[in-house]
Design an enzyme around this catalytic site. Structure first.
Site, PDB file in Angstrom:
ATOM      1  N   ARG A 116      -2.346 -13.333  -6.890  1.00  0.00           N
ATOM      2  CA  ARG A 116      -1.750 -12.012  -7.045  1.00  0.00           C
ATOM      3  C   ARG A 116      -0.445 -12.099  -7.817  1.00  0.00           C
ATOM      4  NH1 ARG A 116      -0.006  -9.648  -1.608  1.00  0.00           N
ATOM      5  NH2 ARG A 116      -2.010 -10.497  -0.951  1.00  0.00           N
ATOM      6  N   SER A 156      -5.552  -4.662  -4.498  1.00  0.00           N
ATOM      7  CA  SER A 156      -5.682  -4.205  -3.112  1.00  0.00           C
ATOM      8  C   SER A 156      -4.774  -3.003  -2.856  1.00  0.00           C
ATOM      9  CB  SER A 156      -5.396  -5.361  -2.157  1.00  0.00           C
ATOM     10  OG  SER A 156      -5.645  -4.974  -0.835  1.00  0.00           O
ATOM     11  N   HIS A 157      -3.842  -3.136  -1.877  1.00  0.00           N
ATOM     12  CA  HIS A 157      -2.976  -2.002  -1.507  1.00  0.00           C
ATOM     13  C   HIS A 157      -1.579  -2.144  -2.108  1.00  0.00           C
ATOM     14  CE1 HIS A 157      -2.073  -5.230   1.281  1.00  0.00           C
ATOM     15  NE2 HIS A 157      -0.890  -4.683   1.431  1.00  0.00           N
ATOM     16  N   LYS A 167      -9.833 -11.839  -5.863  1.00  0.00           N
ATOM     17  CA  LYS A 167     -10.412 -12.307  -4.597  1.00  0.00           C
ATOM     18  C   LYS A 167     -11.726 -12.988  -4.952  1.00  0.00           C
ATOM     19  CE  LYS A 167      -8.320  -8.812  -1.614  1.00  0.00           C
ATOM     20  NZ  LYS A 167      -8.505  -7.598  -0.802  1.00  0.00           N
ATOM     21  N   ASP A 170      -8.232   1.404   1.813  1.00  0.00           N
ATOM     22  CA  ASP A 170      -7.162   0.884   0.967  1.00  0.00           C
ATOM     23  C   ASP A 170      -7.632   0.907  -0.493  1.00  0.00           C
ATOM     24  OD1 ASP A 170      -8.944  -1.262   0.919  1.00  0.00           O
ATOM     25  OD2 ASP A 170      -7.386  -2.786   1.089  1.00  0.00           O
ATOM     26  N   ASP A 209      -8.868  -1.161  -2.588  1.00  0.00           N
ATOM     27  CA  ASP A 209     -10.112  -1.800  -3.059  1.00  0.00           C
ATOM     28  C   ASP A 209     -11.242  -1.722  -2.046  1.00  0.00           C
ATOM     29  OD1 ASP A 209      -8.907  -3.720  -1.340  1.00  0.00           O
ATOM     30  OD2 ASP A 209      -9.810  -5.398  -2.421  1.00  0.00           O
ATOM     31  N   ASP A 234     -11.728  -2.672   1.135  1.00  0.00           N
ATOM     32  CA  ASP A 234     -12.132  -3.664   2.145  1.00  0.00           C
ATOM     33  C   ASP A 234     -11.378  -3.499   3.464  1.00  0.00           C
ATOM     34  OD1 ASP A 234      -9.662  -4.711   1.409  1.00  0.00           O
ATOM     35  OD2 ASP A 234     -10.439  -6.654   0.741  1.00  0.00           O
ATOM     36  N   ARG A 235     -10.448  -2.524   3.531  1.00  0.00           N
ATOM     37  CA  ARG A 235      -9.732  -2.275   4.791  1.00  0.00           C
ATOM     38  C   ARG A 235      -9.860  -0.808   5.177  1.00  0.00           C
ATOM     39  NH1 ARG A 235      -4.325  -3.249   5.494  1.00  0.00           N
ATOM     40  NH2 ARG A 235      -3.840  -2.561   3.393  1.00  0.00           N
ATOM     41  N   HIS A 250      -9.212  -5.048   8.256  1.00  0.00           N
ATOM     42  CA  HIS A 250     -10.397  -5.780   7.814  1.00  0.00           C
ATOM     43  C   HIS A 250     -11.351  -5.840   9.013  1.00  0.00           C
ATOM     44  CE1 HIS A 250      -8.856  -7.465   3.997  1.00  0.00           C
ATOM     45  NE2 HIS A 250      -7.699  -7.631   4.611  1.00  0.00           N
TER      46      HIS A 250
END
Length: 478
Positions: free
Chosen positions: A16, A112-113, A122, A251, A253, A255-256, A338
């Protein structure tokens, strides 16, 4: 040819950085070269004769297409064939990797967030998370120019329809009459899950109201982190205005997951896991359910009460996924939202699928999400307190605190769990102190039945910090 990464970019669970400052196309190309080389070598060692295939996807950030182009170049130049699945949620990329026998690796470009100027990667490698030492190896290989050469083929694969069909299987066996009356709100937060959410909601029984499904890497409505309560304000208004049964948020992307019940109460990550565990344990008695060290004691008690084996494990989606494989766990989750289903799904974190499973759990348990939330005991707990500690000091400080508490725990300490940092049980409840693997911060949390108990637990955290020459300063963001 060789390449040097900015030292802040290769992290514990992912890669990242800030576009134009610490991360750019040359880094993406080098990641492709390194990952592709490692995958080719691993596949050849197992006797494979054809080039391995790698699925590549990306989120809705402005910089994502540029990074995708360079990443694909790097993978192909190392002799891997690339399957481009286009823009979508991270779990859609995971699905592309998990569901196709000919795909041996996967990389999602996603921030992501994080704020809009961030981006990252990822990765999945031969069906397992690619993290920790794996990521550091990419840096070593790049510095030495230790890359295989080749000319892989690049193809496109549209998997959205197939992915949505697979998620709908989460409702299999449920009488549609139990679902048709449901009214649900969904907030995609202008993140990458928007298009899949639109396709999914169109197929779900019941009434569905959608917010911010248009992908916009500037996130014009609110920041896409559903674990921060202020980001759920729009969803809360929608649920109240339309008298919905509950609301689900994602979020950046996908995944959460975050959720609120019909009364607008937040259902935190560990509380969601309590609902899911009650449902899953109906058909998986005696199996292990995993949660991270930040989760409420109420969750671990709930799992045991419903016939499961609760297991507290280290924070970090890659670490949890690895532990699930090791224990054969059908369900795991983290406070951060997650959630991992491996009972009738693939064991990766998919917030869209988790939303489907919330509908399923409510129908199978015969209770509304609001009733399920109301049944969860009210514990008093702090939010996650994150405070700055110099990178070179955070792990040594934790080692000192661990040493003190395990050799001389002091009065009132009933148990010290050192799975990830220290989690200390007393008659008042518990407190946690751990070093973040991704930032120069220590993370603290405490939970009690009473305010007086909570105050005593926080005082113990402060005492341990003080003994190591630290103090709990202003809380910092993720």
């Amino acid at each position: 040819m060789s390449h040097t990464f900015d030292p802040t970019v290769l992290r514990e669970y992912d890669i990242r950085g800030i576009i134009g400052e610490t991360l750019g196309p040359d880094d993406a190309r080098a990641i492709g070269r390194g990952f592709g080389t490692l995958l080719r070598r691993a596949e050849e060692a197992e006797g494979a004769s054809s080039p391995p295939k790698v699925a590549v996807g990306y989120d809705g950030r402005v910089s994502s297409p540029m990074l995708e182009h360079a990443l694909v170049e790097g993978l192909a130049a190392s002799g891997c064939d690339v399957v481009k699945v286009g823009m979508g949620a991270t779990p859609m990329l995971y699905y592309a990797e998990a569901s196709a026998e000919d795909v041996k690796g996967g990389i999602q470009i996603t921030g992501s967030h994080n704020p809009p100027n961030y981006n990252g990667f990822k990765m999945v490698f031969q069906g397992r998370p690619f993290f920790g030492a794996d990521i550091q190896t990419l840096g070593t290989m790049a510095a030495a120019g230790d890359w295989a050469d080749g000319a892989g083929e690049v193809t496109l694969r549209d998997i959205m329809r197939e992915y949505v069909e697979r998620m709908l299987e989460g409702l299999a066996g449920i009488d549609e009459s139990k679902l048709s009356g449901l009214k649900v709100g969904w907030d995609a937060g202008n993140g990458a899950a928007g298009p899949a959410l639109e396709a999914l909601a169109a197929r779900l029984p019941g009434e569905h109201h959608l917010l911010f499904t248009e992908v916009d890497g500037h996130f014009p409505n609110h920041h896409p982190d559903p674990t921060v309560e202020e980001n759920l304000a729009d969803l809360r208004s929608l649920v109240a205005e339309k008298s919905l049964d509950f609301g689900v948020a994602f979020d950046g992307d996908g995944d959460r997951i975050g959720a609120i019940d019909g009364e607008g109460r937040v259902i935190w990550g560990d509380q969601l896991l309590m609902i899911y565990a009650e449902d899953v344990l109906k058909t998986h008695q005696g199996q292990t359910i995993i949660a991270d060290v930040k989760a409420s004691r109420a969750l671990f008690d709930h799992v045991a009460k419903h016939g499961g084996k609760p297991l507290m494990w280290k924070t970090g989606h890659s670490l949890i996924k690895s532990k699930m494989k090791e224990t054969g766990s059908p369900l795991a989750g983290e406070m951060s939202g997650h959630v991992f289903f491996a009972d009738t799904y693939y064991g990766f974190d998919d917030a869209l699928y988790a939303g489907v499973r919330l509908l399923a759990a409510s129908a199978r348990l015969g209770k509304s999400v609001t009733e399920l939330r109301s049944a969860i005991p009210d514990m008093l707990n702090t939010p996650e307190m994150r405070f700055q500690v110099d990178e070179v000091r955070k792990f040594p400080a934790m080692a000192e605190i661990k040493e003190r508490l395990t050799t001389n725990p002091g009065d009132g300490v009933e148990e010290v769990n050192t799975t990830d940092g220290v989690r200390v049980n007393t008659a008042d409840g518990w407190w946690l102190l751990r070093a973040s693997n991704t930032q120069d911060v220590l993370v603290a949390r405490a939970e009690s039945d009473t305010q007086e108990g909570l105050d005593r637990l926080i005082a113990q955290i402060d005492e341990q910090l003080q003994l190591s020459g630290l103090e709990r300063g202003e809380s910092v963001g993720h």
